[in-house]
Design a protein around this motif. Structure first.
Motif, short mmCIF file in Angstrom:
data_model
loop_
_atom_site.label_atom_id
_atom_site.label_comp_id
_atom_site.label_asym_id
_atom_site.label_seq_id
_atom_site.Cartn_x
_atom_site.Cartn_y
_atom_site.Cartn_z
N ARG A 5 0.85 -1.17 0.00
CA ARG A 5 0.00 0.00 0.00
C ARG A 5 0.89 1.23 0.00
O ARG A 5 1.83 1.31 0.78
N THR A 109 -3.75 3.73 -2.97
CA THR A 109 -4.61 3.45 -1.83
C THR A 109 -5.18 4.71 -1.21
O THR A 109 -6.39 4.89 -1.12
N GLN A 110 -4.32 5.61 -0.78
CA GLN A 110 -4.83 6.83 -0.15
C GLN A 110 -5.57 7.70 -1.16
O GLN A 110 -6.58 8.33 -0.83
N ALA A 113 -9.44 7.32 -1.65
CA ALA A 113 -10.38 7.66 -0.59
C ALA A 113 -11.46 8.63 -1.06
O ALA A 113 -11.16 9.65 -1.68
N ASN A 131 -17.46 4.24 -0.55
CA ASN A 131 -16.77 4.05 -1.83
C ASN A 131 -17.50 2.90 -2.52
O ASN A 131 -17.45 1.76 -2.04
N GLN A 142 -8.33 -2.39 -3.59
CA GLN A 142 -8.50 -1.52 -2.44
C GLN A 142 -9.28 -0.29 -2.90
O GLN A 142 -9.04 0.24 -3.99
N VAL A 144 -10.85 2.94 -0.68
CA VAL A 144 -11.07 3.50 0.66
C VAL A 144 -12.27 4.44 0.67
O VAL A 144 -12.43 5.27 -0.22
N ASP A 147 -10.37 8.13 4.87
CA ASP A 147 -8.98 8.16 5.31
C ASP A 147 -8.86 9.20 6.41
O ASP A 147 -8.95 10.40 6.16
N ASP A 165 -10.38 -2.49 2.31
CA ASP A 165 -9.73 -1.28 2.84
C ASP A 165 -10.72 -0.13 3.00
O ASP A 165 -10.51 0.98 2.50
N THR A 166 -11.78 -0.35 3.73
CA THR A 166 -12.84 0.65 3.90
C THR A 166 -12.37 1.87 4.66
O THR A 166 -12.56 3.02 4.23
N LEU A 168 -9.22 3.75 6.56
CA LEU A 168 -7.78 3.89 6.80
C LEU A 168 -7.55 4.83 7.97
O LEU A 168 -8.02 5.97 7.96
#
Length: 340
Positions: A5, A109-110, A113, A131, A142, A144, A147, A165-166, A168
């Motif tokens: 990630r 990943t981030q 979000a 999401n 993934q 998100v 975040d 990855d709901t 973070l």
């Protein structure tokens, strides 16, 4: 399952109302500014991001009241926009939905979000972060929903919805502590859907595991990456774990070591929770070559069809219990106590 990630690091409208009030979460707000978001144009703004953009930097209180509706698009609360509150004005948390369908396969990943919060003292109440990336149609990724990369965040009566990855819970660096208090809320997902190195208390909330159609492995609730200098990672307190997945097919968690960081020694405690039948008898498992037995995983006086005590389920002792309460997780060096 091994994967990497990548986590990176105004002026208020004249029509806004300035007043001294008490926020929706019970926190005193001095000279708070209240603005309204409505998709139909009946408020100060039509988008949540526009309302955030108008918040003063390093403010003492800025409340964004959001009228019922679905607000599609990503939202970013940058670090300078402190003491911002999102308040849904509907009759329940499902009435106001902030949603986007970004996947990490395209955005990181981030970057995937829907809502990314980097500002301290963020509050949200009575709304949904989602999401809705379609895994069935587009493949697993993934994606998100929220975040939280901040300190002293509070979620009250909030839903956080996605698949992998709901939620973070992150921090600016491994030496930074970011605390979140999540109360009377609903978190939904399947793979590692509560993850990161932040510190979080889930108080009297529902943690729902989605079925992936497997008879033996329907995912992992947590993937904690708590730094070894931090005694407190994730505490699930008097919460309920639910699912429509097959019995004994969901893990409580596995240890995430970002970039192979040996100092990421996840800390997770399920305390006085009700565990559904979907929880496995061996609820912890390895990740990317790192053993769960080297992490700080434990349970304490859980009940329900998924609860058990055996050699694969470390238990907190009665003498340890006073050191692992919601207040201890959240106090930090400033004595923060949002619990009610």
């Amino acid at each position: 399952m091994s994967r990497e990630r990548r986590v990176g690091t105004a002026t208020v409208l004249a029509s806004s109302l300035a007043l001294t009030t008490v926020s929706a979460l019970g926190t005193p707000a001095s000279a708070a500014t209240v603005v309204t978001v409505a998709g139909d144009g009946s408020g100060n703004f039509t988008t949540v991001q526009a309302a955030v953009n108008a918040a003063p930097s390093n403010g003492s209180g800025y409340e964004i009241d959001i009228k019922p509706g679905t607000y599609r698009g990503t939202v970013s609360v940058p670090s300078a926009k402190t003491h911002v509150t999102f308040k849904g004005l509907g009759s329940g948390s499902s009435q106001v939905v902030i949603v986007e369908n970004h996947a990490a396969s395209q955005y990181g990943t981030q970057g995937s979000a829907t809502v990314a919060v980097s500002a301290n003292d963020f509050h949200a109440t009575n709304l949904t972060f989602a999401n809705d990336y379609d895994e069935a149609k587009n493949g697993s990724s993934q994606a998100v929903a929220l975040d939280l990369n901040a300190d002293r965040a509070v979620l009250d009566n909030v839903r956080v919805l996605a698949n992998q990855d709901t939620l973070l819970l992150w921090t600016a660096s491994t030496s930074t502590v970011g605390r979140s208090y999540i109360r009377a809320s609903y978190i939904e997902g399947d793979v590692d859907f509560i993850f990161g190195r932040g510190t979080a208390v889930f108080d009297r909330s529902e943690i729902h595991s989605l079925s992936r159609g497997s008879s033996s492995n329907n995912g992992y609730v947590t993937a904690a990456a708590t730094n070894n200098t931090n005694p407190y990672g994730f505490l699930f307190y008097r919460s309920t774990l639910t699912s429509n997945a097959a019995a004994k097919s969901v893990y409580l968690g596995r240890p995430w070591h970002p970039s192979g960081d040996a100092n990421a020694v996840g800390q997770v405690l399920f305390r006085e929770c009700t565990l559904g039948a979907h929880i496995r008898n061996d609820p912890w498992t390895d990740m990317s070559g790192f053993s769960w037995k080297d992490a700080r995983f434990s349970e304490y006086t859980n009940t329900g069809a998924g609860a058990a005590v055996n050699s694969n389920r470390p238990q907190l002792s009665a003498s340890q219990a006073p050191s692992y309460t919601p207040a201890r997780y959240l106090a930090g060096s400033d004595g923060w106590n949002p619990i009610y």
